[in-house]
Design a protein around this motif. Structure first.
Motif, short mmCIF file in Angstrom:
data_model
loop_
_atom_site.label_atom_id
_atom_site.label_comp_id
_atom_site.label_asym_id
_atom_site.label_seq_id
_atom_site.Cartn_x
_atom_site.Cartn_y
_atom_site.Cartn_z
N UNK A 53 1.26 8.07 0.02
CA UNK A 53 2.11 8.69 -0.98
C UNK A 53 2.06 10.21 -0.77
N UNK A 54 3.22 10.84 -0.77
CA UNK A 54 3.33 12.28 -0.54
C UNK A 54 3.71 12.63 0.88
N UNK A 55 3.66 11.65 1.79
CA UNK A 55 3.98 11.93 3.19
C UNK A 55 5.43 11.57 3.51
N UNK A 56 5.93 12.19 4.58
CA UNK A 56 7.34 12.10 4.95
C UNK A 56 7.52 11.34 6.26
N UNK A 57 8.53 10.49 6.29
CA UNK A 57 8.91 9.78 7.52
C UNK A 57 10.29 10.27 7.95
N UNK A 69 10.58 11.02 1.76
CA UNK A 69 9.25 11.32 1.24
C UNK A 69 9.04 10.52 -0.03
N UNK A 70 8.00 9.69 -0.05
CA UNK A 70 7.62 8.97 -1.27
C UNK A 70 6.69 9.92 -2.03
N UNK A 71 7.22 10.54 -3.10
CA UNK A 71 6.46 11.54 -3.86
C UNK A 71 5.43 10.91 -4.79
N UNK A 72 5.83 9.85 -5.48
CA UNK A 72 4.91 9.20 -6.43
C UNK A 72 5.41 7.80 -6.75
N UNK A 73 4.48 6.98 -7.23
CA UNK A 73 4.80 5.62 -7.67
C UNK A 73 4.11 5.40 -9.01
N UNK A 74 4.88 4.92 -10.00
CA UNK A 74 4.31 4.58 -11.30
C UNK A 74 4.61 3.12 -11.59
N UNK A 75 3.57 2.39 -11.93
CA UNK A 75 3.71 0.97 -12.22
C UNK A 75 3.96 0.81 -13.73
N UNK A 76 5.02 0.05 -14.07
CA UNK A 76 5.35 -0.19 -15.48
C UNK A 76 5.63 -1.67 -15.67
N UNK A 93 9.42 7.91 -7.17
CA UNK A 93 10.16 9.16 -6.97
C UNK A 93 10.22 9.43 -5.47
N UNK A 94 11.44 9.62 -4.98
CA UNK A 94 11.67 9.77 -3.54
C UNK A 94 12.52 11.01 -3.30
N UNK A 182 1.53 3.05 2.44
CA UNK A 182 0.55 2.18 1.76
C UNK A 182 0.01 2.93 0.55
N UNK A 183 -0.13 2.20 -0.57
CA UNK A 183 -0.76 2.79 -1.74
C UNK A 183 -1.58 1.75 -2.48
N UNK A 184 -2.62 2.23 -3.12
CA UNK A 184 -3.51 1.39 -3.91
C UNK A 184 -2.95 1.26 -5.34
N UNK A 185 -3.35 0.20 -6.02
CA UNK A 185 -2.92 -0.02 -7.40
C UNK A 185 -3.28 1.17 -8.28
#
Length: 189
Positions: A53-57, A69-76, A93-94, A182-185
């Protein structure tokens, strides 16, 4: 534009199914999309399979060249009073930057992404057109322009999750290189 998005979605689903069917049956049938270490790039950019998360492809597809760029992920568990059909919504957020020389459609670039908890399994595409998103993607992205918005994926409860370019699109040569975040829960709270 909605008809075009529906057609792209249907093609994506078809290619994913064909790719899954092709991946069974011995070594010869091994799918490129299931091997995280395989090099599949047929374009200008190399595969990027260990992103966080935060890195750019950098991505090249049939619609153009761009950075994701995947800036952040929020689980709801719900959005706007609507519960996920799976375990959770993943509000992502991308940032997208057009690094090509032609305008590209923001929704088409997001349409190549999917969320999965298992890189050998199928994934779940963006559902932001079905739920209320505070900053949805829309319109064109001009060359050298960057836009930031939200994509929403539905997914299963897992300690590890991945956002990736659909292996079916790579197999169909709609996208020329892999990108996997890849991101952790715990990172998605």
């Amino acid at each position: 534009m909605k008809k075009f998005s529906v057609i792209v979605g249907a093609l994506f689903l078809s290619f994913s199914i064909l790719s899954a069917c092709n991946s069974s049956g011995g070594e010869k049938g091994k799918s490129e999309g299931n091997d995280n270490k395989a090099t599949t790039s047929s374009g200008e950019f190399k595969d990027q399979t260990n992103l966080k998360i935060g890195e750019t492809a950098k991505v090249e597809s049939t619609i153009g060249k761009y950075e994701i760029t995947i800036n952040s992920v929020k689980m709801k568990d719900e959005i706007g009073g609507e519960a996920s059909q799976l375990d959770h919504f993943f509000v992502t957020e991308i940032s997208l930057k057009n690094i090509g020389d032609q305008p590209i459609d923001a929704l088409d670039t997001i349409g190549i992404l999917e969320l999965t908890e298992d890189l050998k399994g199928s994934g779940y595409s963006d559902v932001s057109e079905s739920v209320k998103v505070s900053n949805p993607f829309s319109g064109e992205i001009k060359p050298d322009q960057t836009v930031t918005g939200e994509a929403v994926f539905e997914g299963l409860d897992s300690n590890e999750n991945y956002i990736r370019i659909s292996p079916g699109l790579i197999a169909a040569k709609g996208v020329k290189n892999k990108a996997i975040w890849k991101f952790e829960k715990a990172e998605a709270k």
